[in-house]
Motif scaffolding. Sequence first.
Motif, PDB file in Angstrom:
ATOM      1  N   LYS A  65       0.809  -1.219   0.000  1.00 48.92           N
ATOM      2  CA  LYS A  65       0.000   0.000   0.000  1.00 48.92           C
ATOM      3  C   LYS A  65       0.847   1.275   0.000  1.00 48.92           C
ATOM      4  O   LYS A  65       0.304   2.377  -0.053  1.00 48.92           O
ATOM      5  CB  LYS A  65      -0.918   0.005   1.219  1.00 48.92           C
ATOM      6  CG  LYS A  65      -1.899  -1.162   1.242  1.00 48.92           C
ATOM      7  CD  LYS A  65      -2.793  -1.108   2.464  1.00 48.92           C
ATOM      8  CE  LYS A  65      -3.761  -2.280   2.470  1.00 48.92           C
ATOM      9  NZ  LYS A  65      -4.655  -2.260   3.676  1.00 48.92           N
ATOM     10  N   LEU A  66       2.166   1.106   0.091  1.00 47.82           N
ATOM     11  CA  LEU A  66       3.048   2.266   0.133  1.00 47.82           C
ATOM     12  C   LEU A  66       3.653   2.512  -1.241  1.00 47.82           C
ATOM     13  O   LEU A  66       4.075   1.572  -1.927  1.00 47.82           O
ATOM     14  CB  LEU A  66       4.193   2.037   1.138  1.00 47.82           C
ATOM     15  CG  LEU A  66       3.805   1.965   2.616  1.00 47.82           C
ATOM     16  CD1 LEU A  66       5.002   1.496   3.438  1.00 47.82           C
ATOM     17  CD2 LEU A  66       3.319   3.321   3.116  1.00 47.82           C
ATOM     18  N   ASP A  67       3.671   3.793  -1.640  1.00 43.17           N
ATOM     19  CA  ASP A  67       4.375   4.113  -2.882  1.00 43.17           C
ATOM     20  C   ASP A  67       5.860   4.275  -2.577  1.00 43.17           C
ATOM     21  O   ASP A  67       6.304   4.134  -1.430  1.00 43.17           O
ATOM     22  CB  ASP A  67       3.797   5.375  -3.522  1.00 43.17           C
ATOM     23  CG  ASP A  67       3.875   6.599  -2.623  1.00 43.17           C
ATOM     24  OD1 ASP A  67       4.567   6.524  -1.573  1.00 43.17           O
ATOM     25  OD2 ASP A  67       3.268   7.627  -2.949  1.00 43.17           O
ATOM     26  N   ALA A  68       6.646   4.564  -3.588  1.00 46.13           N
ATOM     27  CA  ALA A  68       8.100   4.657  -3.428  1.00 46.13           C
ATOM     28  C   ALA A  68       8.486   5.757  -2.452  1.00 46.13           C
ATOM     29  O   ALA A  68       9.401   5.590  -1.632  1.00 46.13           O
ATOM     30  CB  ALA A  68       8.759   4.899  -4.786  1.00 46.13           C
ATOM     31  N   GLU A  69       7.770   6.879  -2.502  1.00 50.95           N
ATOM     32  CA  GLU A  69       8.094   7.991  -1.613  1.00 50.95           C
ATOM     33  C   GLU A  69       7.777   7.642  -0.170  1.00 50.95           C
ATOM     34  O   GLU A  69       8.531   7.973   0.745  1.00 50.95           O
ATOM     35  CB  GLU A  69       7.324   9.243  -2.030  1.00 50.95           C
ATOM     36  CG  GLU A  69       7.582  10.476  -1.173  1.00 50.95           C
ATOM     37  CD  GLU A  69       9.017  10.977  -1.240  1.00 50.95           C
ATOM     38  OE1 GLU A  69       9.365  11.881  -0.445  1.00 50.95           O
ATOM     39  OE2 GLU A  69       9.785  10.498  -2.094  1.00 50.95           O
ATOM     40  N   GLY A  70       6.666   6.956   0.058  1.00 50.21           N
ATOM     41  CA  GLY A  70       6.317   6.548   1.414  1.00 50.21           C
ATOM     42  C   GLY A  70       7.336   5.585   1.991  1.00 50.21           C
ATOM     43  O   GLY A  70       7.728   5.696   3.164  1.00 50.21           O
ATOM     44  N   THR A  71       7.799   4.648   1.167  1.00 48.66           N
ATOM     45  CA  THR A  71       8.824   3.708   1.613  1.00 48.66           C
ATOM     46  C   THR A  71      10.120   4.434   1.935  1.00 48.66           C
ATOM     47  O   THR A  71      10.783   4.145   2.937  1.00 48.66           O
ATOM     48  CB  THR A  71       9.085   2.659   0.521  1.00 48.66           C
ATOM     49  OG1 THR A  71       7.872   1.940   0.249  1.00 48.66           O
ATOM     50  CG2 THR A  71      10.165   1.677   0.954  1.00 48.66           C
ATOM     51  N   ARG A  72      10.478   5.392   1.074  1.00 47.93           N
ATOM     52  CA  ARG A  72      11.712   6.161   1.301  1.00 47.93           C
ATOM     53  C   ARG A  72      11.639   6.933   2.613  1.00 47.93           C
ATOM     54  O   ARG A  72      12.594   6.942   3.404  1.00 47.93           O
ATOM     55  CB  ARG A  72      11.958   7.136   0.150  1.00 47.93           C
ATOM     56  CG  ARG A  72      13.301   7.865   0.222  1.00 47.93           C
ATOM     57  CD  ARG A  72      13.384   8.966  -0.807  1.00 47.93           C
ATOM     58  NE  ARG A  72      12.504  10.076  -0.465  1.00 47.93           N
ATOM     59  CZ  ARG A  72      12.820  11.037   0.399  1.00 47.93           C
ATOM     60  NH1 ARG A  72      13.986  11.007   1.051  1.00 47.93           N
ATOM     61  NH2 ARG A  72      11.971  12.019   0.645  1.00 47.93           N
ATOM     62  N   LEU A  73      10.509   7.567   2.871  1.00 45.43           N
ATOM     63  CA  LEU A  73      10.360   8.368   4.083  1.00 45.43           C
ATOM     64  C   LEU A  73      10.418   7.500   5.337  1.00 45.43           C
ATOM     65  O   LEU A  73      11.005   7.886   6.351  1.00 45.43           O
ATOM     66  CB  LEU A  73       9.049   9.155   4.039  1.00 45.43           C
ATOM     67  CG  LEU A  73       8.989  10.282   3.000  1.00 45.43           C
ATOM     68  CD1 LEU A  73       7.606  10.908   2.959  1.00 45.43           C
ATOM     69  CD2 LEU A  73      10.044  11.347   3.312  1.00 45.43           C
TER      70      LEU A  73
END
Length: 204
Positions: A86-94
């Motif tokens: 459910k996480l996009d790349a930016e959410g995972t990075r953060l």
Amino acid sequence: MLAGPKDLADMAHAFNSMMSVLEERAAEISQLNADLERRVVERTDELEVANKELESFSYSVSHDLRTPLRAIDGYSLILLEDYAGKLDAEGTRLLNVVRDNTSRMSQLIDDILNFSRTGRLELTFSEIDMEKLAHTVLKELQPAVGGGNLQVEIDAIPSAKGDSAMMHQVFVNLLSNAIKFSRSSEAPRIKVGASVEGGETVIM
């Protein structure tokens, strides 16, 4: 010319007077030394008490800080593992940034504890890549830099021997203060470099 009885008596009196003065001075010096030793013992005891209080305070603070840090890291890991789809790349990075920063904060707590015990612990000297350390600290402080127009430039810095934990804290203080006091400028720019003066490396 032989001294008469009166001359000998005068000499004996003068000698006795001199000895009395010397004995008085010796007694005064002995008393001063005793007072000095007593004060040294008192100050040493006071310093030991202060060090114990500082160490106790540091441990208490570290415990209070570690608990929320573990919670933040734990919840971040749960989100990464259980909600990866459910996480996009930016959410995972953060979330990874959050976990990296909690790890660095934990290391900082360890360094603070070591600082509190520096009076009893020997410094660990090793060869330090100062330029790499400066870049590492700048990366740690990236959230403080934000997305503004602040420019940070790190020039070549020679390696040096020292305690890596203490030098890390030196760069944290140096860069965080520079970031803090540069934000009000129209075109903020921070430059970290070094120069050799009189055979010594000066970091500025």
